[in-house]
Design an enzyme around this catalytic site. Structure first.
Site, mmCIF file in Angstrom:
data_model
loop_
_atom_site.group_PDB
_atom_site.id
_atom_site.type_symbol
_atom_site.label_atom_id
_atom_site.label_comp_id
_atom_site.label_asym_id
_atom_site.label_seq_id
_atom_site.Cartn_x
_atom_site.Cartn_y
_atom_site.Cartn_z
ATOM 1 N N LYS A 123 156.744 102.516 99.276
ATOM 2 C CA LYS A 123 155.584 102.341 100.151
ATOM 3 C C LYS A 123 154.590 101.419 99.457
ATOM 4 O O LYS A 123 154.454 101.463 98.225
ATOM 5 C CB LYS A 123 154.911 103.700 100.394
ATOM 6 C CG LYS A 123 154.062 103.744 101.627
ATOM 7 C CD LYS A 123 154.884 104.041 102.864
ATOM 8 C CE LYS A 123 154.020 104.151 104.083
ATOM 9 N NZ LYS A 123 154.807 104.508 105.272
ATOM 10 N N GLY A 135 147.878 114.424 120.887
ATOM 11 C CA GLY A 135 147.850 112.999 120.556
ATOM 12 C C GLY A 135 148.709 112.214 121.524
ATOM 13 O O GLY A 135 149.924 112.432 121.608
ATOM 14 N N GLY A 171 148.959 108.694 121.873
ATOM 15 C CA GLY A 171 148.992 107.275 121.526
ATOM 16 C C GLY A 171 150.381 106.699 121.778
ATOM 17 O O GLY A 171 151.092 107.097 122.704
ATOM 18 N N VAL A 226 153.278 107.050 120.333
ATOM 19 C CA VAL A 226 154.412 107.983 120.312
ATOM 20 C C VAL A 226 154.218 109.093 121.356
ATOM 21 O O VAL A 226 155.105 109.363 122.171
ATOM 22 C CB VAL A 226 154.587 108.599 118.902
ATOM 23 C CG1 VAL A 226 155.678 109.649 118.901
ATOM 24 C CG2 VAL A 226 154.901 107.509 117.882
#
Ligand code: NAD
Length: 350
Positions: free
Chosen positions: A79, A179, A181, A183
């Site tokens: 990452k 949520g 958004g 997804v």
């Protein structure tokens, strides 16, 4: 050296980025390259210190190792995190400096977009290194927006887990979606088409009303979703929603959602088990996005993405079954399976 939960060492490297000319500060963490190049996105965030940046990069890189291993991808985990460029800083120059750091690793780390970076940023990175994915690709080839693939993986996981744990697929069941958004909204679409009843929430009131109206869903204030009546809870917002208090209020039998790092701590997985709530480990079910990114990097087709995502449900059922048989938290079972896959590949290479 980074250690796995069972204490065995993995390859661990930290590369510091400090480019004075562009003002770019960041870290690339490589957790493991045992299964292949370390793949994981580049995040920008407001970090309080270089230590905070390094800690986040290491934690996220480990997560990517496990996610990639259990998704059956020929990639290790890494990452990149960058200090969020301040107003007035030239973003092109930041991405150029970041790309130079990626290039210096000669392909042992492959980047893509993540929180705070976009496809446009990765297009800039791609001008200076080929070790990048998450770019637009011709029709029929893997690439582009990973969110629809993430939502599909979560949906297929939920169907498989629901059959195992609740005795039927999601038709007629009530799913609480937190949520809405990229997804969460796509997950609602798939669930609605599969005959699930939806209870939804989002901090963005307009977005929430839009989704509720489109799917005839019940709309709740954000602070009421965890304690709502339902069969399945789908966290698709931010991480750390499964706190000791949050777990205590749940009335569902299954948790399966797209958000990363849903558990505040590993012990919250145990709390879920003790309450008889099956927890689908987040990085197992939300792997659709990285599968799309990995297939893009490997030059594979959309069909290959679909085939790899189709396997997630089966893998999840294996983890949940083992968790039930052994009465051990599913998050630990998943971590151990991933670490074992990485270790066996290290042994094969030795
Ligand atoms: P997004 O930013 O598009 O959507 C997140 C939504 O959650 C927003 O609408 C926001 O208003 C809402 N939200 C935030 N806090 C909330 C709260 N407390 N209660 C209710 N709503 C809240 O993000 P996304 O791309 O849909 O990703 C959602 C989650 O899935 C994130 O945790 C992300 O890390 C993870 N994830 C995403 C992908 C992907 O392909 N996009 C892949 C793997 C994991």
């Amino acid at each position: 050296m980074v250690k796995t939960p069972d204490g065995s060492p993995l390859i661990g490297q930290l590369h510091i980025i400090d480019d004075r000319e562009s003002g770019t500060k960041g870290v690339i963490a490589i957790h493991s390259t045992a299964l292949g190049p370390a793949a994981g996105g580049c995040r920008t965030w407001d970090y309080a210190s270089p230590e905070a940046m390094a800690t986040d990069a290491i934690r996220l890189a480990r997560g990517m190792s496990y996610k990639n291993a259990l998704a059956g991808l020929p990639f290790g985990g890494g990452k990149a995190v960058l200090q969020r460029p301040a107003a007035g800083i030239d973003r092109k120059a930041v991405m150029r400096a970041f790309a130079a750091a990626v290039e210096q690793l000669h392909g042992s780390y492959v980047t893509a977009e993540d929180v705070g970076t976009t496809v446009a940023d990765m297009e800039l990175v791609a001008r200076h290194t080929r070790y990048v994915a998450g770019l637009d690709r011709p029709a029929g080839m893997a690439g582009g927006d990973p969110s629809p693939w993430t939502a599909l993986g979560v949906f297929l996981s939920m169907q498989a887990a629901s059959r195992l744990v609740l005795g039927s697929d999601v038709r007629g069941l009530t799913v609480l979606v937190q949520g809405l958004g990229n997804v969460g909204s796509r997950l609602c679409d798939l669930l609605h088409n599969a005959g699930a009843r939806l209870v939804v929430t989002d901090l963005d009131a307009e977005r929430a009303r839009g989704v509720a109206c489109r799917y005839g869903a019940t709309l709740l204030p954000a602070d009421e979703i965890l304690a709502a009546d339902g069969d399945i809870f789908a966290p698709c917002a931010l991480g750390a929603v499964l706190t000791p208090q949050g777990v205590g209020t749940l009335k569902v039998g299954l948790v399966c959602g797209g958000a990363n790092n849903q558990l505040l701590g590993d012990e919250d997985g145990l709390a879920l088990l003790e309450r008889g709530i099956a927890y689908c480990p987040d990085y197992v079910v939300n792997a659709g996005g990285i599968i799309n990114v990995a297939c893009e990097y490997l030059g594979e087709s959309v069909g290959s993405v679909q085939r790899r995502i189709d396997l997630i449900g089966e893998r999840l059922v294996g983890i949940l079954s083992k968790s039930r048989q052994e009465q051990r938290p599913s998050n630990l079972v998943a971590d151990e399976m991933a670490a074992a896959l990485i270790r066996s590949s290290q042994r094969a290479a030795a």
